[in-house]
Scaffold this active site. Structure first.
Site, mmCIF file in Angstrom:
data_model
loop_
_atom_site.group_PDB
_atom_site.id
_atom_site.type_symbol
_atom_site.label_atom_id
_atom_site.label_comp_id
_atom_site.label_asym_id
_atom_site.label_seq_id
_atom_site.Cartn_x
_atom_site.Cartn_y
_atom_site.Cartn_z
ATOM 1 N N HIS A 25 28.244 0.234 -46.950
ATOM 2 C CA HIS A 25 28.359 1.382 -45.992
ATOM 3 C C HIS A 25 29.432 0.884 -44.792
ATOM 4 O O HIS A 25 28.928 0.506 -43.759
ATOM 5 C CB HIS A 25 27.309 2.139 -45.556
ATOM 6 C CG HIS A 25 27.453 3.164 -44.548
ATOM 7 N ND1 HIS A 25 26.339 4.081 -44.168
ATOM 8 C CD2 HIS A 25 28.167 3.567 -43.815
ATOM 9 C CE1 HIS A 25 26.750 5.073 -43.577
ATOM 10 N NE2 HIS A 25 27.947 4.860 -43.299
ATOM 11 N N HIS A 27 33.361 2.167 -43.157
ATOM 12 C CA HIS A 27 34.526 2.957 -43.371
ATOM 13 C C HIS A 27 35.665 2.213 -42.896
ATOM 14 O O HIS A 27 35.707 1.538 -41.976
ATOM 15 C CB HIS A 27 34.268 4.030 -42.262
ATOM 16 C CG HIS A 27 33.137 5.178 -42.580
ATOM 17 N ND1 HIS A 27 33.238 6.130 -43.090
ATOM 18 C CD2 HIS A 27 31.854 4.709 -42.095
ATOM 19 C CE1 HIS A 27 31.969 6.708 -42.971
ATOM 20 N NE2 HIS A 27 30.917 5.740 -42.373
ATOM 21 N N HIS A 205 26.669 10.730 -46.557
ATOM 22 C CA HIS A 205 25.858 10.698 -45.400
ATOM 23 C C HIS A 205 25.002 11.730 -45.124
ATOM 24 O O HIS A 205 25.309 12.995 -45.305
ATOM 25 C CB HIS A 205 26.967 10.712 -44.117
ATOM 26 C CG HIS A 205 27.672 9.472 -43.897
ATOM 27 N ND1 HIS A 205 28.381 8.873 -44.850
ATOM 28 C CD2 HIS A 205 27.965 8.769 -42.907
ATOM 29 C CE1 HIS A 205 29.039 8.054 -44.428
ATOM 30 N NE2 HIS A 205 28.774 7.760 -43.005
ATOM 31 N N GLU A 208 21.400 11.182 -40.616
ATOM 32 C CA GLU A 208 22.041 10.197 -39.244
ATOM 33 C C GLU A 208 21.846 11.182 -37.998
ATOM 34 O O GLU A 208 20.728 10.723 -37.445
ATOM 35 C CB GLU A 208 23.378 10.144 -39.597
ATOM 36 C CG GLU A 208 24.054 9.273 -38.433
ATOM 37 C CD GLU A 208 25.547 9.089 -38.563
ATOM 38 O OE1 GLU A 208 26.242 9.855 -38.946
ATOM 39 O OE2 GLU A 208 25.906 8.147 -37.847
ATOM 40 N N ASP A 287 30.861 1.235 -38.759
ATOM 41 C CA ASP A 287 32.243 1.093 -38.321
ATOM 42 C C ASP A 287 32.365 -0.093 -37.163
ATOM 43 O O ASP A 287 32.266 0.162 -36.070
ATOM 44 C CB ASP A 287 32.799 2.512 -37.264
ATOM 45 C CG ASP A 287 32.558 3.768 -38.204
ATOM 46 O OD1 ASP A 287 33.409 3.915 -38.925
ATOM 47 O OD2 ASP A 287 31.485 4.289 -38.491
HETATM 48 N N1 ADE Z 1 32.763 8.373 -40.126
HETATM 49 C C1 ADE Z 1 32.798 7.285 -39.868
HETATM 50 N N2 ADE Z 1 31.557 6.770 -39.448
HETATM 51 C C2 ADE Z 1 30.891 7.882 -39.436
HETATM 52 C C3 ADE Z 1 29.453 8.052 -39.094
HETATM 53 N N3 ADE Z 1 28.567 7.027 -38.734
HETATM 54 N N4 ADE Z 1 28.873 9.200 -39.568
HETATM 55 C C4 ADE Z 1 29.748 10.120 -40.172
HETATM 56 N N5 ADE Z 1 31.009 9.899 -40.429
HETATM 57 C C5 ADE Z 1 31.635 8.979 -39.853
HETATM 58 ZN ZN ZN Z 2 29.139 6.149 -41.851
#
Ligand code: ADE
Ligand code: ZN
Length: 347
Positions: A25, A27, A205, A208, A287
């Site tokens: 996971h 991005h 996703h 979250e 990220d």
């Molecule tokens: N895009 C990049 N990071 C993300 C995250 N944590 N949740 C949803 N979309 C994303």
């Molecule tokens: Zn993510």
């Protein structure tokens, strides 16, 4: 495998770094460091809203997912040329190898780029060249997962899928990201059904910021094989039993969860409970350029904050990451052998 040892922090950190593991996971646009944002802005003549790296970094104080996404999409605006995508991905792959990652499954958001007039082909050529270079020069295994932006329409996702099909062999699956609240998985049920017919692997996703119900609908309506995040699943005991029974992996991102205020502090994080509930949890960076660190940093800080996490949990998390990956069975078996050898001394 008996891995009951308790280690002092530095020794534990060494184990966490050197154990072979997968990252599932991440991005790729979220690995774009402020320094590279400024370099690409200069290279491409793009104006930025911040005068320098420090002031941009200072803006990385988020109150929720949306406040992050706004700045994340702005950061991606400097990506215009094939080389930009190549440079970004290579920087991540180098960091991944330094953190002991043997296999990475990397999300990319094509709609963030095509909406700005960057051809899909430009994105894919840069990313693919980086992936091949990382395999050849760094010995790193990796694969791409195309994410649909859930704040956009189902039609837009179908159009993106059409554009992506000529590049079918360059990505292994599809995911769903961006603003979760108000955009339930079922909005994309037909797109995911089509992707499933095409033989693509499916993730999304869910749970979250959104409720546990979204985890359930990602499983039932999208038929995903892994849940990205999923930490809010713990609010629903029946769902937890199902995730454990069906061995659905969760790609958990501890530093991200704190930065985006899913948990107030790392010491409040539920990773220990997820493992104790028998869930196939993994640790990931999401990220890393925005959330304070790459995979190793996630491991070290989370293990320091949660005393229940020790050598046994390190082994379980690394093993989960390999087994939950979409790599070939033979490669997984090889990495698990290496992992077992790594933990041999803790018998
Ligand atoms: N895009 C990049 N990071 C993300 C995250 N944590 N949740 C949803 N979309 C994303
Ligand atoms: Zn993510």
């Amino acid at each position: 495998m008996q891995v009951n040892a308790t280690l002092p922090p530095q020794a534990l950190a060494d184990v966490l770094r050197t154990m072979p593991k997968a990252e599932l996971h991440i991005h790729i646009e979220g690995s774009l460091e402020p320094e590279l944002i400024f370099e690409l802005a200069r290279r491409n003549g793009v104006a930025l809203a911040y005068p320098d790296v420090e002031s941009l970094r200072r803006a990385y104080a988020f109150t929720d997912l949306q406040s992050f996404l706004d700045i994340y999409y702005a950061g991606a605006s400097v990506l215009l040329k094939e080389d930009d995508f190549f440079d970004m991905a290579m920087a991540y792959f180098r960091r991944a190898v330094a953190d002991g990652i043997v296999h990475a499954e990397v999300f990319f958001d094509p709609q963030t780029h095509t909406a700005r007039g960057v051809p899909f082909e430009t994105v894919m050529r840069g990313l693919t060249r980086a992936r091949e270079t990382a395999q050849r020069e760094l010995g790193l295994s990796s694969a791409y997962i195309l994410c649909f932006l859930r704040h956009l329409s189902e039609d837009a996702a179908f159009e993106t899928l059409e554009e992506a099909l000529p590049w079918r062999e360059h990505f292994i699956g599809v995911g769903l990201d961006s603003s979760e609240r108000g955009h339930p998985p079922e909005k994309f049920a037909r797109v995911f059904a089509r992707c499933r017919q095409l033989g693509l692997r499916l993730v999304a996703h869910a749970g979250e910021e959104g409720p546990a119900a979204y985890v359930r609908s990602a499983l039932d309506e999208l038929k995903v094989e892994r849940i990205d995040h999923g930490v809010r699943a713990l609010e629903d005991a029946e769902l937890v039993r199902r995730l454990a029974r069906e061995r659905v992996p969760l790609t958990v991102c501890p530093l991200s969860n704190v930065k985006l205020r899913v948990f107030d502090r790392l010491s409040d994080h539920n990773l220990g409970q997820l493992l104790a509930s028998g869930l196939v949890a993994t640790v990931n960076s999401d990220d890393p350029a925005y959330f304070g660190g790459y995979l190793h940093q996630n491991f070290v800080e989370t293990f320091a904050a949660l005393p229940a996490l020790q050598v046994r949990e390190a082994y379980v998390l690394a093993r989960n990451s390999i087994e939950a990956s979409f790599a070939e069975a033979s490669a997984k078996a090889r990495w698990v052998d290496r992992l077992d050898a790594h933990f041999e001394s803790f018998h």
